[in-house]
Design a protein around this motif. Structure first.
Motif, PDB file in Angstrom:
ATOM      1  N   ASN A 233       0.816  -1.216   0.000  1.00 52.85           N
ATOM      2  CA  ASN A 233       0.000   0.000   0.000  1.00 52.85           C
ATOM      3  C   ASN A 233       0.855   1.273   0.000  1.00 52.85           C
ATOM      4  O   ASN A 233       0.588   2.228   0.728  1.00 52.85           O
ATOM      5  CB  ASN A 233      -0.943   0.002   1.215  1.00 52.85           C
ATOM      6  CG  ASN A 233      -2.105   0.964   1.040  1.00 52.85           C
ATOM      7  OD1 ASN A 233      -2.590   1.174  -0.070  1.00 52.85           O
ATOM      8  ND2 ASN A 233      -2.550   1.569   2.127  1.00 52.85           N
TER       9      ASN A 233
ATOM     10  N   ASP B 179      -4.623   7.143   2.280  1.00 48.18           N
ATOM     11  CA  ASP B 179      -5.918   7.086   1.618  1.00 48.18           C
ATOM     12  C   ASP B 179      -6.247   5.646   1.219  1.00 48.18           C
ATOM     13  O   ASP B 179      -5.376   4.794   1.103  1.00 48.18           O
ATOM     14  CB  ASP B 179      -5.918   7.970   0.367  1.00 48.18           C
ATOM     15  CG  ASP B 179      -5.675   9.435   0.702  1.00 48.18           C
ATOM     16  OD1 ASP B 179      -6.211   9.889   1.727  1.00 48.18           O
ATOM     17  OD2 ASP B 179      -4.941  10.105  -0.047  1.00 48.18           O
ATOM     18  N   LYS B 180      -7.512   5.388   0.977  1.00 43.17           N
ATOM     19  CA  LYS B 180      -7.946   4.058   0.561  1.00 43.17           C
ATOM     20  C   LYS B 180      -8.122   4.042  -0.950  1.00 43.17           C
ATOM     21  O   LYS B 180      -8.791   4.905  -1.512  1.00 43.17           O
ATOM     22  CB  LYS B 180      -9.256   3.682   1.249  1.00 43.17           C
ATOM     23  CG  LYS B 180      -9.759   2.292   0.872  1.00 43.17           C
ATOM     24  CD  LYS B 180     -10.960   1.899   1.682  1.00 43.17           C
ATOM     25  CE  LYS B 180     -11.526   0.562   1.238  1.00 43.17           C
ATOM     26  NZ  LYS B 180     -10.547  -0.527   1.307  1.00 43.17           N
TER      27      LYS B 180
END
Length: 314
Positions: free
Chosen positions: A150, A211-212
């Motif tokens: 990520n 953030d996603k």
């Protein structure tokens, strides 16, 4: 119960618990403490990393290990897994080249003589072919790991317009037609773009992502978004139908008529024109574009540029 089956059951039990006592194993399998100690020694000799803790609260610990416990496969299952690995051999680069080679060797070595003969024969008659590319993809594993962890990236990217620096968040990587692709959110353009991994010249990790974002599986499953709708209307010969049905981007749009010819009449995003233009140029007389005008103009320009290369001056 055979000793081999008992050892396997105990192996699975202690691997799951990580920390255990001989009494716990004895109670679980209804055997004596002395028998448990013998089995523990057998498992240790087989390579399971176990160490004993002395003292009042002592017992056994299974060291953290990346080795999986034995898994029992049927002969047909082993053959199917072996050929699943073989389906990747036409890719020049994989994010786990060494591991696939090692696993394939282990699977093949585990087969009985008759099964090895079966595999050897099948390899002469079946292949999962992809066009073998000479292009190297040295940063493939780095790109995949960044997506899994990520992370946001700064990359140097080489495209038709030259080398540029991009600030992105990778969603994952996928293979298609012998090449590796990486959809990623471009922070400058504020949208997801598709990058060829072999065109990435360098990768530098940037700030931690908070953030996603979508992952690759979610991106594949997300509905096709048309921001700038445009009509694609094409008449196809039989050969045009055959080739368009074979194309993953156009196959679902093809309508076949009774005589085997067909057509495409659908709404697509204007941004797709650059991707489909080369296909229709290759089709030549087998695809007559009626709309959009932008695609017609694009094909005319390509044809003029090639024609000018071969014009003979009187």
């Amino acid at each position: 119960m055979s000793k081999a089956k008992r050892l396997l059951d105990i192996l699975l039990f202690v691997s799951a618990k990580k920390k255990f006592t001989a009494q716990e194993v004895a109670d679980e399998f209804n055997i004596s403490i002395r028998t448990v100690h013998r089995y523990i020694l057998d498992l240790s000799d087989m390579g399971l990393p176990i160490y004993a803790e002395q003292g009042r609260n002592g017992g056994y610990n299974v060291l953290t290990s990346r080795l999986l416990p034995p898994i029992l496969f049927t002969e047909d299952e082993v053959v199917s897994i072996f050929f699943a690995f073989q389906s990747l051999k036409y890719y020049r680069d994989l994010p786990f080249d060494t591991e696939i080679s090692s696993a394939s060797h282990k699977l093949y070595s585990s087969l009985q003589h008759e099964a090895k003969q079966k595999v050897d024969k099948l390899q002469s008659y079946i292949a999962f072919w992809n066009p073998k590319r000479a292009i190297e993809t040295p940063l493939l594993k780095d790109a995949l790991e960044a997506a899994i962890e990520n992370k946001n990236l700064h990359i140097q990217y080489e495209s038709k317009s030259g080398t540029t620096t991009k600030h992105i968040h990778p969603l994952g990587v996928y293979a298609h037609d012998g090449l590796w692709y990486m959809p990623a959110f471009d922070f400058t353009k504020q949208k997801i773009l598709l990058f060829r991994v072999d065109r990435i010249l360098s990768i530098v990790e940037s700030e931690e992502n908070k953030d996603k974002f979508l992952n690759l599986e979610e991106w594949f499953g997300s509905p096709y978004e048309i921001k700038h709708p445009i009509r694609l209307h094409v008449l196809l010969s039989r050969e045009g139908v055959r080739q368009c049905k074979s194309d993953p981007n156009l196959g679902d749009f093809v309508v076949i008529t009774q005589d085997g010819t067909g057509y495409i009449d659908s709404i697509i995003d204007k941004g797709e024109l650059n991707f489909i233009s080369p296909l229709f140029y290759r089709l030549g007389v087998h695809a007559q574009i009626l709309e959009p005008k932008e695609l017609i103009t694009n094909l005319q320009q390509q044809a003029k540029e090639i024609l000018s290369m071969y014009q003979v001056n009187d």
